[in-house]
Design an enzyme around this catalytic site. Structure first.
Site, PDB file in Angstrom:
ATOM      1  N   GLY A 104       1.123  -1.597   0.282  1.00 17.36           N
ATOM      2  CA  GLY A 104      -0.166   0.177   0.455  1.00 17.36           C
ATOM      3  C   GLY A 104       1.099   1.609  -0.251  1.00 17.36           C
ATOM      4  O   GLY A 104       2.452   1.084   0.107  1.00 17.36           O
ATOM      5  N   ILE A 151      -6.895  -4.065  -0.115  1.00 17.98           N
ATOM      6  CA  ILE A 151      -8.343  -3.779  -0.748  1.00 17.98           C
ATOM      7  C   ILE A 151      -8.302  -2.450  -1.139  1.00 17.98           C
ATOM      8  O   ILE A 151      -9.345  -2.005  -1.751  1.00 17.98           O
ATOM      9  CB  ILE A 151      -8.676  -4.638  -0.153  1.00 17.98           C
ATOM     10  N   ASP A 152      -8.095  -1.507  -0.615  1.00 16.70           N
ATOM     11  CA  ASP A 152      -8.635  -0.085  -0.077  1.00 16.70           C
ATOM     12  C   ASP A 152      -8.936   0.932  -2.023  1.00 16.70           C
ATOM     13  O   ASP A 152      -9.701   1.328  -1.620  1.00 16.70           O
ATOM     14  CB  ASP A 152      -7.690   0.754   1.126  1.00 16.70           C
ATOM     15  N   ARG A 187     -36.011  -4.727   8.626  1.00 17.38           N
ATOM     16  CA  ARG A 187     -35.089  -4.273   8.671  1.00 17.38           C
ATOM     17  C   ARG A 187     -34.476  -3.594   8.343  1.00 17.38           C
ATOM     18  O   ARG A 187     -34.329  -3.246   7.297  1.00 17.38           O
ATOM     19  CB  ARG A 187     -34.294  -5.628   9.938  1.00 17.38           C
ATOM     20  N   GLU A 251     -15.484   3.131   6.467  1.00 13.78           N
ATOM     21  CA  GLU A 251     -14.531   3.210   7.468  1.00 13.78           C
ATOM     22  C   GLU A 251     -13.872   4.465   7.758  1.00 13.78           C
ATOM     23  O   GLU A 251     -14.230   5.424   9.517  1.00 13.78           O
ATOM     24  CB  GLU A 251     -13.460   2.667   7.943  1.00 13.78           C
ATOM     25  N   ARG A 460     -32.651 -14.947 -28.173  1.00 11.47           N
ATOM     26  CA  ARG A 460     -31.377 -14.397 -30.024  1.00 11.47           C
ATOM     27  C   ARG A 460     -32.903 -13.841 -31.152  1.00 11.47           C
ATOM     28  O   ARG A 460     -32.090 -14.157 -32.074  1.00 11.47           O
ATOM     29  CB  ARG A 460     -31.095 -15.370 -29.701  1.00 11.47           C
ATOM     30  N   ASN A 521     -18.075 -11.741 -24.149  1.00 10.49           N
ATOM     31  CA  ASN A 521     -17.281 -10.302 -25.128  1.00 10.49           C
ATOM     32  C   ASN A 521     -17.013 -10.678 -26.003  1.00 10.49           C
ATOM     33  O   ASN A 521     -15.591 -10.823 -26.514  1.00 10.49           O
ATOM     34  CB  ASN A 521     -16.091  -9.935 -23.534  1.00 10.49           C
ATOM     35  N   MET A 562     -17.548 -20.949 -23.200  1.00 14.27           N
ATOM     36  CA  MET A 562     -17.954 -20.932 -24.096  1.00 14.27           C
ATOM     37  C   MET A 562     -17.719 -19.441 -24.595  1.00 14.27           C
ATOM     38  O   MET A 562     -16.719 -19.636 -24.328  1.00 14.27           O
ATOM     39  CB  MET A 562     -20.063 -20.260 -22.882  1.00 14.27           C
ATOM     40  N   GLY A 563     -18.319 -18.826 -25.189  1.00 13.89           N
ATOM     41  CA  GLY A 563     -17.560 -17.640 -26.354  1.00 13.89           C
ATOM     42  C   GLY A 563     -17.788 -17.987 -27.860  1.00 13.89           C
ATOM     43  O   GLY A 563     -17.778 -17.096 -28.539  1.00 13.89           O
TER      44      GLY A 563
HETATM   45  P1  ADP Z   1       0.448  -0.383   3.391  1.00 10.50           P
HETATM   46  O1  ADP Z   1       2.020  -0.784   2.913  1.00 10.50           O
HETATM   47  O2  ADP Z   1      -0.615  -1.137   3.799  1.00 10.50           O
HETATM   48  O3  ADP Z   1       0.554   1.283   3.588  1.00 10.50           O
HETATM   49  P2  ADP Z   1       1.794   0.015   6.121  1.00 10.50           P
HETATM   50  O4  ADP Z   1       1.617   1.280   6.255  1.00 10.50           O
HETATM   51  O5  ADP Z   1       1.910  -0.320   7.576  1.00 10.50           O
HETATM   52  O6  ADP Z   1       1.190  -0.270   5.253  1.00 10.50           O
HETATM   53  O7  ADP Z   1       3.382   0.223   5.792  1.00 10.50           O
HETATM   54  C1  ADP Z   1       3.878  -1.626   5.794  1.00 10.50           C
HETATM   55  C2  ADP Z   1       5.536  -0.441   5.985  1.00 10.50           C
HETATM   56  O8  ADP Z   1       6.018  -0.319   5.165  1.00 10.50           O
HETATM   57  C3  ADP Z   1       5.727  -0.286   7.521  1.00 10.50           C
HETATM   58  O9  ADP Z   1       5.280  -1.066   8.685  1.00 10.50           O
HETATM   59  C4  ADP Z   1       7.297   0.840   6.864  1.00 10.50           C
HETATM   60  O10 ADP Z   1       7.963  -0.525   7.107  1.00 10.50           O
HETATM   61  C5  ADP Z   1       7.028   0.614   5.444  1.00 10.50           C
HETATM   62  N1  ADP Z   1       6.704   2.044   5.848  1.00 10.50           N
HETATM   63  C6  ADP Z   1       5.401   2.800   5.808  1.00 10.50           C
HETATM   64  N2  ADP Z   1       5.863   4.157   6.029  1.00 10.50           N
HETATM   65  C7  ADP Z   1       6.914   4.254   5.505  1.00 10.50           C
HETATM   66  C8  ADP Z   1       8.362   5.492   5.607  1.00 10.50           C
HETATM   67  N3  ADP Z   1       7.458   6.511   5.779  1.00 10.50           N
HETATM   68  N4  ADP Z   1       9.376   4.627   5.965  1.00 10.50           N
HETATM   69  C9  ADP Z   1       9.945   4.001   5.608  1.00 10.50           C
HETATM   70  N5  ADP Z   1       8.984   3.173   5.355  1.00 10.50           N
HETATM   71  C10 ADP Z   1       8.118   2.999   5.704  1.00 10.50           C
END
Ligand code: ADP
Length: 751
Positions: A104, A151-152, A187, A251, A460, A521, A562-563
């Site tokens: 992420g 996933i976000d 509900r 969230e 069809r 498709n 299919m296709g």
């Molecule tokens: P995601 O990648 O899902 O956003 P995190 O924010 O927890 O998850 O980051 C995962 C890992 O990436 C952290 O545990 C850390 O090791 C590294 N990381 C995140 N931010 C930094 C940063 N500013 N500098 C160095 N490493 C980072």
């Protein structure tokens, strides 16, 4: 020889395994050495056994698994320079100066910092005597390629991240289930979905499930008394016959002043103001879990292969680049730019600058939000003054395709919302000729968002002979001014039949829009038709099971999908299941191909292979049928394996639509209504088909549409996905390539 490290970091996401598999296999296939770095940055900091050279087979059997098998972690050491110093030393020890980071925004931020510091880290290691100067000089440049595994879907720089589609599957499954119990008891349910500060999952799941209200961080309710508005809409829905109310809360939901909106608060409001029994469901980690969807498996595979392409091309040496997807195209953007924009969205939300947040999320997000706002309303609001009321008819035509109902619902409700009279034509063009036309109201399509099949009825039948006269009369008697045709190849051909007769039958001189809805498709002007994703997921569910049965009994399966003459489903399902071989009509089938495959299978089984899966598009070849292939394999397999066929059949057309199909259907429906509105008023109305093209919705006028159709083979003349064939081949058996000794000598076990 290039040495490449791959790691997964931060929150896990379904599809990470498929991405690692793709990086390893594409890397090996192009002559690189690939190392898996276990447990994310922790493994990089700790080195030793946490960094392991991967062989082809090490990533076998992981494509369909959720989570990440090489592990992920949150690593505080890597946040500090001393941790990164150790990480740099460990990488150089293995000769690695290319990294593919799947994670992420946190993980990618870390990767970016690491690259910026790289040279300085090497200098320090040299100074400390921990690294010979020559070695440091050899690895002066660190190349980083980032894939967004989250996933976000909260990262700027890609339309979609690895895992988001699967999470939407989990959410829609849960909300569909909740809806049925909610409806039984009349509900209200308040459902919290993940996404941290990004409303993507909430927004898209609201569209996909036909939820009644949604709260997202980027666009809080713009009223102080939003609670009243929400309750009024829900009450209205009840009065109009809705039996359940579903409120989806992201969230990070907040009000316009930045105060958090919790599920508990929403429940309290519903109970107090509506005197309703309200329940809260916090979906939590189920959203992260389980086998990746077909889309995520293929997205990860394409992104993983693209990461290797980027590294091997030498175009990005010493840079940090993010691999993204825009439409169906892979993109490369400087990681820094992506991180800055992602940060800017976070800032905009924090400082309540919602206009800016929406702008940065992009047009698609904004449009989706507008659409959902309209669709949640229980009854249409009054037409705007001066807006002309139009009479628009909707028809389904062709084979059933999951998502047809979703499309009709969206078109009808959005049309009604704008003050138009909306008509449903039942039973396709046969029904049209029999005058099976009815006016629809807001509640006529209630609950259709997630329903498979076609409630209007579809077939069809292509109009011919006296049909034209009868259809023309139906149009005139009902004063239909615009026609939306939702369906597959025969729907498009039917549309052209009417269009070509518009001089003889003036009734046909109305704007017509063709909406792509077929599992095959195979339609012009649209890279993806509604229903194909659902069919693909049905196929991969079946093939995953078939593989388990095959392993148990040393078997080769020939799976027929299919296709017709379009190989889309065959190729994409082969890619998503790791089938060893795929046969398409587009490529043809020759006896020599079959002979080579039989040979490879036999030698594979001799070496201990336990299963084989071959996917065959139903009309790949008239003579070499599925039965023929099975008989051939059975005979040649001798004592090594038996062969069976699995003809998946109509299950591919059935089932409820996937979230992807529901969202696509809804967004296309919205566009079609706007287009018809424009054209109905025009001096010379234009008829067109709509479709996704390079990430945008575009209309292709009928004369161009016709030119793009290969009438004999019933498919478009140009099919973009044909370009993916080399990747499918590389992933399944590396046969395109030479080099690494760990490359399979024969078709190897699984995938
Ligand atoms: P995601 O990648 O899902 O956003 P995190 O924010 O927890 O998850 O980051 C995962 C890992 O990436 C952290 O545990 C850390 O090791 C590294 N990381 C995140 N931010 C930094 C940063 N500013 N500098 C160095 N490493 C980072």
């Amino acid at each position: 020889m290039k040495k490449i490290g791959v790691l997964t970091s931060g929150g896990d996401a379904p599809g990470m395994n498929a991405a690692v598999r793709a990086v390893v296999r594409a890397g090996i296939a192009t002559g690189a050495e690939v190392f898996a770095i276990y447990e994310g940055y922790q493994g990089m900091v700790d080195g030793q056994g946490w960094i392991r050279r991967m062989a082809w087979q090490d990533v076998g059997g992981i494509l369909y698994k959720g989570g990440t098998l090489i592990g992920t972690a949150r690593c505080n050491d890597f946040r500090e320079r001393h941790g990164r110093l150790r990480a740099a030393r460990n990488l150089i020890e293995h000769g690695i100066d290319n990294l593919v980071v799947i994670g992420g925004d946190g993980s990618l931020t870390g990767a970016n910092i690491f690259r910026q510091e790289w040279s300085g880290l090497l200098d320090e290691l040299v100074e400390r005597g921990e690294l010979p100067y020559e070695l440091a000089q050899e690895h002066r440049e660190l190349t980083i390629v980032g894939l967004v595994g989250s996933i976000d879907n909260d990262m700027w720089g890609t339309d979609i991240s690895i895992g988001a589609d699967t999470a939407l599957h989990r959410i829609t499954d849960a909300v569909d289930a909740i809806s049925s119990t909610a409806a039984s008891h009349q509900r209200s349910f308040v459902v919290e979905v993940m996404g941290r500060h990004c409303g993507y999952l909430a927004l898209m799941s609201a569209i996909a499930t036909g939820a009644d209200w949604v709260l997202i961080p980027e666009a809080p309710p713009n009223l102080d008394e939003w609670e009243n508005k929400m309750c009024a809409v829900l009450k209205n829905g009840r009065e109009n016959g809705r039996r359940d109310s579903i409120v989806i809360v992201a969230e990070g939901a907040q009000d316009r002043y930045g105060n958090e909106i919790t599920c508990g608060y929403v429940k309290q409001v519903l109970e107090e103001r509506l005197q309703e029994d309200a329940r809260v469901t916090i979906l939590g980690h189920v959203q992260r879990g389980g086998s990746p969807s077909a889309f995520d498996r293929n997205l990860s595979t394409l992104m993983g292969a693209a990461a290797i392409d980027a590294i091997m091309s030498d175009k990005f040496i010493g840079q940090a680049t993010l691999i993204g997807l825009k439409g169906n195209k892979i993109t490369h953007t400087p990681l820094e730019e992506c991180l800055e924009n992602t940060k800017a969205i976070g800032e905009a939300i924090k400082t309540c600058n919602f206009e800016r947040a929406m702008e940065l999320r992009g047009n698609g997000f904004r449009e989706a939000f507008q659409t959902v706002r309209t669709l949640v309303r229980a009854i249409p609001h009054d037409p705007l003054p001066g807006q002309k009321q139009r009479r628009i008819a909707v028809i389904n035509s062709g084979a059933p395709s999951p998502g047809m109902n979703t499309a009709v619902r969206a078109a009808v409700r959005l049309g009604l919302d704008k003050g138009h009279a909306m008509f449903g034509i039942y039973n396709g063009f046969a029904g049209f000729a029999d005058d099976e036309i009815e006016e629809l109201n807001w509640m006529s399509v209630n609950g259709w968002a997630y329903l498979g099949g076609s409630e209007l009825g579809t077939n069809r039948h292509i109009p011919a002979n006296s049909d034209f006269y009868k259809i023309a009369r139906g149009i005139e008697e009902n004063n239909i001014e615009g026609l939306l045709i939702i369906g597959g190849w025969s729907a498009y051909v039917s549309a052209l039949e009417l269009y070509q007769r518009r001089n003889n039958y003036p009734a046909f001189n109305i704007p017509i829009v063709c909406f792509p809805a077929t599992i095959d498709n195979d339609l012009p002007g649209a890279e993806l038709s509604v229903g194909a994703d659902s069919a693909l997921n049905s196929i991969i569910d079946a093939v995953d099971k078939i593989k388990q049965s095959a392993v148990a009994s040393k078997r080769v399966f020939v799976v027929e999908v299919m296709g017709e003459r379009c190989g889309y489903l065959a190729l994409m399902s082969a890619l998503a299941t790791g089938a060893e071989r795929v046969y398409l009509h587009e490529e043809g089938m020759r006896l020599t191909d079959l002979a080579v495959d039989v040979e490879l299978l036999v030698s594979g089984f001799k070496q201990g292979k336990r299963l084989g899966v071959i996917i065959r598009s139903e009309d790949a070849n008239e003579t070499y049928t599925t039965d023929f292939m099975c008989a051939l394999l059975e005979e040649e397999g001798g004592d090594y394996f038996t062969a069976r066929k699995a003809v998946l059949g109509h299950m591919q057309q059935g089932g409820n639509p996937t979230p992807f199909d529901r969202i696509l259907a809804t967004r296309l429906g919205a566009k079609c209504i706007s287009y018809l509105e424009e054209q109905i008023g025009a001096a010379e109305p234009v008829s067109a088909c709509i479709g996704l093209q390079s990430g945008a919705f575009r209309f292709t006028e009928f004369h161009d549409m016709q030119r793009q159709m290969d009438m004999e083979n019933r498919r478009p003349k140009h099919q973009w996905w044909m370009e993916l064939r080399p990747i499918a081949r590389t992933m399944s058996n590396g046969r395109n390539h030479t080099g690494d000794p760990s490359l399979p000598k024969a078709l190897t076990d699984e995938s």
